[in-house]
Each structure stands twice: as C-alpha cells, then as structure tokens.
Design a protein around this motif. Structure first.
Motif: not given
Length: 259
Positions: A123-151
């Motif tokens: 789901x695109x919205x799920x991918x975007x929202x997970x990217x946001x959590x990874x980007x900001x380190x909310x509920x998960x460890x911050x991981x901008x590389x992973x955030x970019x992959x999901x974005x």
C-alpha cells in the motif's frame, strides 16, 4: 409554550440480501454516492464481511459523516477487523489511529508496526507513513536510508507526498548524491499531483531561479490546499521576501485566515 422537537428520522438500512445480490460495480457506485446515501450501503457491506467496506465504514465512524454519529473507538474496531482480513488499508488506518490517538491510546511503536504491515502489503500510503516514522525516528530507530527506500516505493506508485519527499532527499543530498535537476522534476510532479508541500517546494526553487511569476502561481495553489498551520508559516515566510508579488500572497493568506 414549548415546541416539540421533530422526531429524528431513523437512518435507512440496506439488507444483507441487497448486498449479496449487488454486483461489484453496483457496490462501487453505492460507496461512491454522497455520504448520507453511501453510509447505509457501506455499513451493511461491512457487516456482511467485505473487508474494503469495513475500512470505509471505519472511516465514516471516525469522521462522523453521512449522518452517522462519530465513534472513534468503533472505527478502530472496524479497522482492526479489516486488517485481520488482510486489508492493507485497514492496517494503515490502524497505524494512523495509534499514531494520533484516535479511539485508542497513542502508541508510536504500534503505529510503526501497522504501517510496516501495510507497506509490506504494497500500500502506497503505508509505505509513505512508514517512511515518515523512519525519517523522524518515531516508534522506530531513525533510519533515513530505509525511509528513502520506502518513499521511493510509494513514489513509484504515484504517491504525491512520497514524490515530494524523494525530491527533498535529492535536493538536500540525504542518503543519496544531491541532484538538483531531478529534485526540481520531482517537485513539479508532486505539485501537479496536488501535494501542497510539493507545490511550496517547487515555488521556492522557482523563486531562487528568479521565476517569480511561476512561483507565485504555485505558492497560491499551495496555500489553497494546505492546513492552517502551514498557511500561517507560508504567510510569515513570504512576508519576509523582497519580491512584492510574494509579499502580496502573504497578505492574501493572512486576510483569508483572518476572515
């Protein structure tokens, strides 16, 4: 003398037989009707066991639309049933409820877990929202590389907000080599698809290039689609600009918010 209030008319209902007999096209048309017409069909289809209808019914309960009383806890329950049935949009909406505390205690780790399930289901919205959590380190460890992959995964499906975030990474050189030309292209794509942040970011780059007339058009579109906090921020930033066209837009935004 007190006037008697008119009795509230009961909401119309749709029978399980009507749901069973309806074709997919007829159900889709019923769901797409104006909210008060759609709500009885959506409720009946959800109770009949159609997972997509469960998500729609949960959204109606969450919003209190279509003549239905708002009930956020009931909305969460329907999203959970839909998610258990494998409906990715139900998983994503459960994530949103846990993220924002809608009908359930806010829990960022639980939100991220549900966004991940929705993202992995494609789901695109799920991918975007997970990217946001990874980007900001909310509920998960911050991981901008992973955030970019999901974005990027969501952007590949045409998700306007994800396209804007990929552009931001390329503009700033986060987790990828800076590519200003590609950033502009992606901001333009996001803007054309209606994302107000993409519209604002494109306008900012156009302003930097001296293309103020084009920028003004996109700033106005961004203001028209943005939420109040973003519009206030826009007005403050544009009011400080030297270009009179942009200061005029700041004044327009402030006047509209004051009115």
């Amino acid at each position: 003398m007190f006037r008697r209030r008119p009795a509230r008319m009961p909401r119309p209902t749709v029978s399980p037989v009507a749901i069973r007999r309806a074709s997919p096209e007829e159900l889709a048309a019923a769901f797409a009707a104006p909210p008060e017409q759609a709500a009885p069909w959506v409720e009946a289809a959800a109770k009949y066991g159609i997972p997509r209808a469960m998500v729609f019914w949960g959204q109606i309960l969450l919003d209190g639309s279509g003549g239905v009383a708002r009930d956020k806890a009931a909305a969460v329950a329907w999203f959970r049933i839909a998610a258990a049935a494998g409906e990715a949009e139900g998983m994503n909406m459960l994530g949103r409820c846990h993220e924002l505390g809608w009908g359930v205690a806010a829990d960022q780790a639980e939100a991220a877990a549900w966004f991940r399930r929705a993202a992995e289901a494609g789901l695109d919205w799920g991918q975007y929202n997970l990217g946001n959590m990874l980007f900001r380190g909310r509920g998960v460890a911050e991981d901008r590389a992973a955030a970019l992959r999901w974005y990027r995964a969501a952007a590949a499906q045409g998700h306007a907000k994800a396209i804007n975030m990929v552009a931001r990474f390329l503009e700033e050189g986060w987790e990828a080599e800076a590519d200003p030309r590609e950033a502009v292209r992606l901001y333009a794509l996001s803007a054309e698809r209606g994302d107000f942040r993409g519209q604002f970011n494109l306008a900012a780059l156009l302003t930097a290039e001296g293309r103020v007339e084009e920028a003004a058009r996109w700033f106005r579109q961004a203001a028209a689609g943005a939420h109040a906090a973003f519009r206030r921020s826009m007005a403050e930033r544009l009011a400080a600009r030297p270009e009179p066209e942009l200061r005029a837009i700041a004044a327009e935004i402030s006047a509209a918010m004051a009115g």
